[in-house]
Scaffold this motif. Structure first.
Motif, PDB file in Angstrom:
ATOM      1  N   VAL A  68       8.476-101.736  26.643  1.00 19.13           N
ATOM      2  CA  VAL A  68       8.028-100.932  25.509  1.00 19.13           C
ATOM      3  C   VAL A  68       8.419-101.694  24.249  1.00 19.13           C
ATOM      4  CG1 VAL A  68       8.365 -98.783  24.216  1.00 19.13           C
ATOM      5  CG2 VAL A  68       8.144 -98.716  26.709  1.00 19.13           C
ATOM      6  N   ALA A  69       7.456-101.869  23.350  1.00 17.74           N
ATOM      7  CA  ALA A  69       7.708-102.536  22.072  1.00 17.74           C
ATOM      8  C   ALA A  69       7.856-101.475  20.988  1.00 17.74           C
ATOM      9  CB  ALA A  69       6.569-103.484  21.731  1.00 17.74           C
ATOM     10  N   ASN A  70       9.090-101.315  20.497  1.00 14.00           N
ATOM     11  CA  ASN A  70       9.370-100.447  19.351  1.00 14.00           C
ATOM     12  C   ASN A  70       9.107-101.274  18.101  1.00 14.00           C
ATOM     13  OD1 ASN A  70      10.299 -98.336  21.027  1.00 14.00           O
ATOM     14  ND2 ASN A  70      12.374 -99.147  21.037  1.00 14.00           N
ATOM     15  N   MET A  71       8.036-100.956  17.367  1.00 13.62           N
ATOM     16  CA  MET A  71       7.627-101.747  16.203  1.00 13.62           C
ATOM     17  C   MET A  71       7.873-100.938  14.925  1.00 13.62           C
ATOM     18  SD  MET A  71       4.067-103.497  17.529  1.00 13.62           S
ATOM     19  CE  MET A  71       3.119-102.009  17.216  1.00 13.62           C
ATOM     20  N   VAL A  72       8.724-101.432  14.055  1.00 15.43           N
ATOM     21  CA  VAL A  72       9.064-100.720  12.822  1.00 15.43           C
ATOM     22  C   VAL A  72       8.025-101.071  11.755  1.00 15.43           C
ATOM     23  CG1 VAL A  72      10.836-100.224  11.103  1.00 15.43           C
ATOM     24  CG2 VAL A  72      11.504-100.824  13.449  1.00 15.43           C
ATOM     25  N   ALA A  73       7.072-100.169  11.568  1.00 12.95           N
ATOM     26  CA  ALA A  73       5.986-100.406  10.613  1.00 12.95           C
ATOM     27  C   ALA A  73       5.716 -99.181   9.744  1.00 12.95           C
ATOM     28  CB  ALA A  73       4.713-100.813  11.352  1.00 12.95           C
ATOM     29  N   GLN A  74       6.600 -98.216   9.780  1.00 10.74           N
ATOM     30  CA  GLN A  74       6.413 -96.972   9.031  1.00 10.74           C
ATOM     31  C   GLN A  74       7.615 -96.754   8.123  1.00 10.74           C
ATOM     32  OE1 GLN A  74       5.385 -93.506  11.425  1.00 10.74           O
ATOM     33  NE2 GLN A  74       6.583 -92.207  10.067  1.00 10.74           N
ATOM     34  N   ARG A  75       7.379 -96.629   6.812  1.00  9.76           N
ATOM     35  CA  ARG A  75       8.445 -96.367   5.839  1.00  9.76           C
ATOM     36  C   ARG A  75       8.671 -94.856   5.772  1.00  9.76           C
ATOM     37  NH1 ARG A  75      11.713 -99.303   3.048  1.00  9.76           N
ATOM     38  NH2 ARG A  75      10.154-100.822   2.478  1.00  9.76           N
ATOM     39  N   GLY A  76       9.778 -94.412   6.308  1.00  9.09           N
ATOM     40  CA  GLY A  76      10.119 -92.993   6.250  1.00  9.09           C
ATOM     41  C   GLY A  76       9.164 -92.134   7.050  1.00  9.09           C
ATOM     42  N   TYR A  77       8.986 -90.918   6.546  1.00 13.94           N
ATOM     43  CA  TYR A  77       8.170 -89.919   7.228  1.00 13.94           C
ATOM     44  C   TYR A  77       6.998 -89.516   6.336  1.00 13.94           C
ATOM     45  CZ  TYR A  77      12.540 -89.628   9.786  1.00 13.94           C
ATOM     46  OH  TYR A  77      13.667 -89.939  10.498  1.00 13.94           O
TER      47      TYR A  77
ATOM     48  N   SER B 273       3.003-100.792  23.272  1.00 13.63           N
ATOM     49  CA  SER B 273       3.480-100.875  21.891  1.00 13.63           C
ATOM     50  C   SER B 273       3.202 -99.585  21.137  1.00 13.63           C
ATOM     51  CB  SER B 273       2.829-102.056  21.179  1.00 13.63           C
ATOM     52  OG  SER B 273       1.448-101.873  21.076  1.00 13.63           O
ATOM     53  N   HIS B 274       4.067 -99.308  20.168  1.00 13.33           N
ATOM     54  CA  HIS B 274       3.903 -98.136  19.316  1.00 13.33           C
ATOM     55  C   HIS B 274       4.630 -98.374  18.009  1.00 13.33           C
ATOM     56  CE1 HIS B 274       7.957 -96.287  19.816  1.00 13.33           C
ATOM     57  NE2 HIS B 274       7.960 -97.136  20.825  1.00 13.33           N
ATOM     58  N   VAL B 275       4.303 -97.561  17.012  1.00 15.80           N
ATOM     59  CA  VAL B 275       4.899 -97.676  15.682  1.00 15.80           C
ATOM     60  C   VAL B 275       6.069 -96.717  15.554  1.00 15.80           C
ATOM     61  CG1 VAL B 275       4.462 -97.184  13.230  1.00 15.80           C
ATOM     62  CG2 VAL B 275       2.806 -98.496  14.559  1.00 15.80           C
ATOM     63  N   CYS B 276       7.151 -97.230  14.979  1.00 15.21           N
ATOM     64  CA  CYS B 276       8.358 -96.441  14.696  1.00 15.21           C
ATOM     65  C   CYS B 276       8.589 -96.430  13.190  1.00 15.21           C
ATOM     66  CB  CYS B 276       9.585 -97.079  15.348  1.00 15.21           C
ATOM     67  SG  CYS B 276       9.503 -97.256  17.124  1.00 15.21           S
ATOM     68  N   ASN B 277       9.413 -95.484  12.758  1.00 17.55           N
ATOM     69  CA  ASN B 277       9.783 -95.436  11.344  1.00 17.55           C
ATOM     70  C   ASN B 277      11.054 -96.236  11.092  1.00 17.55           C
ATOM     71  OD1 ASN B 277      12.259 -93.649  11.419  1.00 17.55           O
ATOM     72  ND2 ASN B 277      10.770 -92.314  12.437  1.00 17.55           N
ATOM     73  N   ASP B 278      11.334 -96.486   9.825  1.00 12.92           N
ATOM     74  CA  ASP B 278      12.502 -97.276   9.441  1.00 12.92           C
ATOM     75  C   ASP B 278      13.732 -96.421   9.138  1.00 12.92           C
ATOM     76  OD1 ASP B 278      11.739 -96.153   7.025  1.00 12.92           O
ATOM     77  OD2 ASP B 278      11.778 -98.048   5.909  1.00 12.92           O
ATOM     78  N   ARG B 279      13.723 -95.168   9.582  1.00 10.07           N
ATOM     79  CA  ARG B 279      14.845 -94.264   9.360  1.00 10.07           C
ATOM     80  C   ARG B 279      15.655 -93.995  10.624  1.00 10.07           C
ATOM     81  NH1 ARG B 279      13.300 -91.392   4.613  1.00 10.07           N
ATOM     82  NH2 ARG B 279      12.864 -93.104   3.186  1.00 10.07           N
ATOM     83  N   GLY B 280      15.172 -94.460  11.755  1.00  7.89           N
ATOM     84  CA  GLY B 280      15.878 -94.215  13.008  1.00  7.89           C
ATOM     85  C   GLY B 280      15.518 -92.894  13.660  1.00  7.89           C
ATOM     86  N   GLY B 281      14.507 -92.201  13.116  1.00  7.81           N
ATOM     87  CA  GLY B 281      14.071 -90.926  13.686  1.00  7.81           C
ATOM     88  C   GLY B 281      13.117 -91.138  14.847  1.00  7.81           C
ATOM     89  N   TRP B 282      13.286 -90.319  15.875  1.00  5.41           N
ATOM     90  CA  TRP B 282      12.474 -90.410  17.088  1.00  5.41           C
ATOM     91  C   TRP B 282      12.321 -88.992  17.597  1.00  5.41           C
ATOM     92  CZ3 TRP B 282      11.531 -95.042  20.199  1.00  5.41           C
ATOM     93  CH2 TRP B 282      11.051 -94.798  21.493  1.00  5.41           C
ATOM     94  N   GLY B 283      11.113 -88.522  17.799  1.00  4.03           N
ATOM     95  CA  GLY B 283      10.986 -87.169  18.327  1.00  4.03           C
ATOM     96  C   GLY B 283       9.639 -86.511  18.144  1.00  4.03           C
ATOM     97  N   ARG B 284       8.693 -87.192  17.487  1.00  6.83           N
ATOM     98  CA  ARG B 284       7.351 -86.633  17.322  1.00  6.83           C
ATOM     99  C   ARG B 284       6.322 -87.708  17.633  1.00  6.83           C
ATOM    100  NH1 ARG B 284       6.385 -84.568  11.718  1.00  6.83           N
ATOM    101  NH2 ARG B 284       4.493 -83.814  12.677  1.00  6.83           N
ATOM    102  N   GLY B 285       5.160 -87.270  18.050  1.00 12.20           N
ATOM    103  CA  GLY B 285       4.072 -88.203  18.322  1.00 12.20           C
ATOM    104  C   GLY B 285       4.197 -88.871  19.684  1.00 12.20           C
ATOM    105  N   PHE B 286       3.715 -90.104  19.774  1.00 13.64           N
ATOM    106  CA  PHE B 286       3.647 -90.839  21.038  1.00 13.64           C
ATOM    107  C   PHE B 286       5.020 -91.034  21.671  1.00 13.64           C
ATOM    108  CE2 PHE B 286       3.416 -94.975  23.337  1.00 13.64           C
ATOM    109  CZ  PHE B 286       2.532 -94.582  24.342  1.00 13.64           C
ATOM    110  N   VAL B 287       6.074 -91.117  20.851  1.00 12.68           N
ATOM    111  CA  VAL B 287       7.408 -91.366  21.412  1.00 12.68           C
ATOM    112  C   VAL B 287       7.858 -90.247  22.350  1.00 12.68           C
ATOM    113  CG1 VAL B 287       8.144 -92.854  19.533  1.00 12.68           C
ATOM    114  CG2 VAL B 287       8.662 -90.405  19.434  1.00 12.68           C
TER     115      VAL B 287
END
Length: 154
Positions: free
Chosen positions: A75-84, A22-36
């Motif tokens: 892999v659990a994509n969890m949306v728990a981050q508002r923006g950047y 599991s990991h935390v994702c943002n609510d903007r659809g951005g993917w490219g930094r950090g654990f991802v």
């Protein structure tokens, strides 16, 4: 059950049986930094499915997307981050959304009879504090008997 800690790579959990990373994702659809970045290096599906999902009505804070990447691994994509994270948004992690995500994940992991593996979710780019995140993990996963391991890189 207690929260376990291990040194290693969370994309390579040291466990038998079914596993959810599991990991935390943002609510903007951005993917490219950090654990991802590590997730994408290992498997292309989570990023591809997250980007597609981000353009749908079900994509929102508190939502979870499970993506199967191996016969016994999701892999659990969890949306728990508002923006950047910015100077005007220093802590984009939303603790209530993280709690909602982890409660959904607990039910999914129980259904799969899976253990859960993660980096220190929400405490990197999302700006949360581990002291506040740990009780959320304990209340949603370990208190429900879900074996959960947090990985720190060596």
């Amino acid at each position: 059950m207690t929260l376990q800690y291990a040194t290693g790579d969370a994309t390579r959990p040291d466990a038998s049986g079914n596993k959810v990373i599991s990991h935390v994702c943002n609510d903007r659809g951005g993917w490219g930094r950090g654990f991802v970045v590590a997730v994408s290096r290992r498997w292309p599906q989570p990023e591809r499915e997250y980007r597609t999902w981000s353009r749908t009505a079900g994509f929102r804070l508190g939502a979870v997307q499970l993506v199967q990447v191996e016969p016994d691994t999701w892999v659990a994509n969890m949306v728990a981050q508002r923006g950047y994270r910015t100077s005007s948004n220093p802590v984009p992690l939303r603790y209530d959304a993280l709690e909602e995500c982890l409660a959904v994940l607990a039910a999914q992991a129980a259904e799969l009879d899976a253990s859960v593996h993660m980096p220190r979710i929400g405490s990197g780019l999302a700006g949360g504090t581990w002291d506040q995140i740990t009780p959320v993990i304990d209340n949603t996963l370990t208190a429900r008997g879900i074996a959960t391991t947090v990985y720190d890189l060596p």
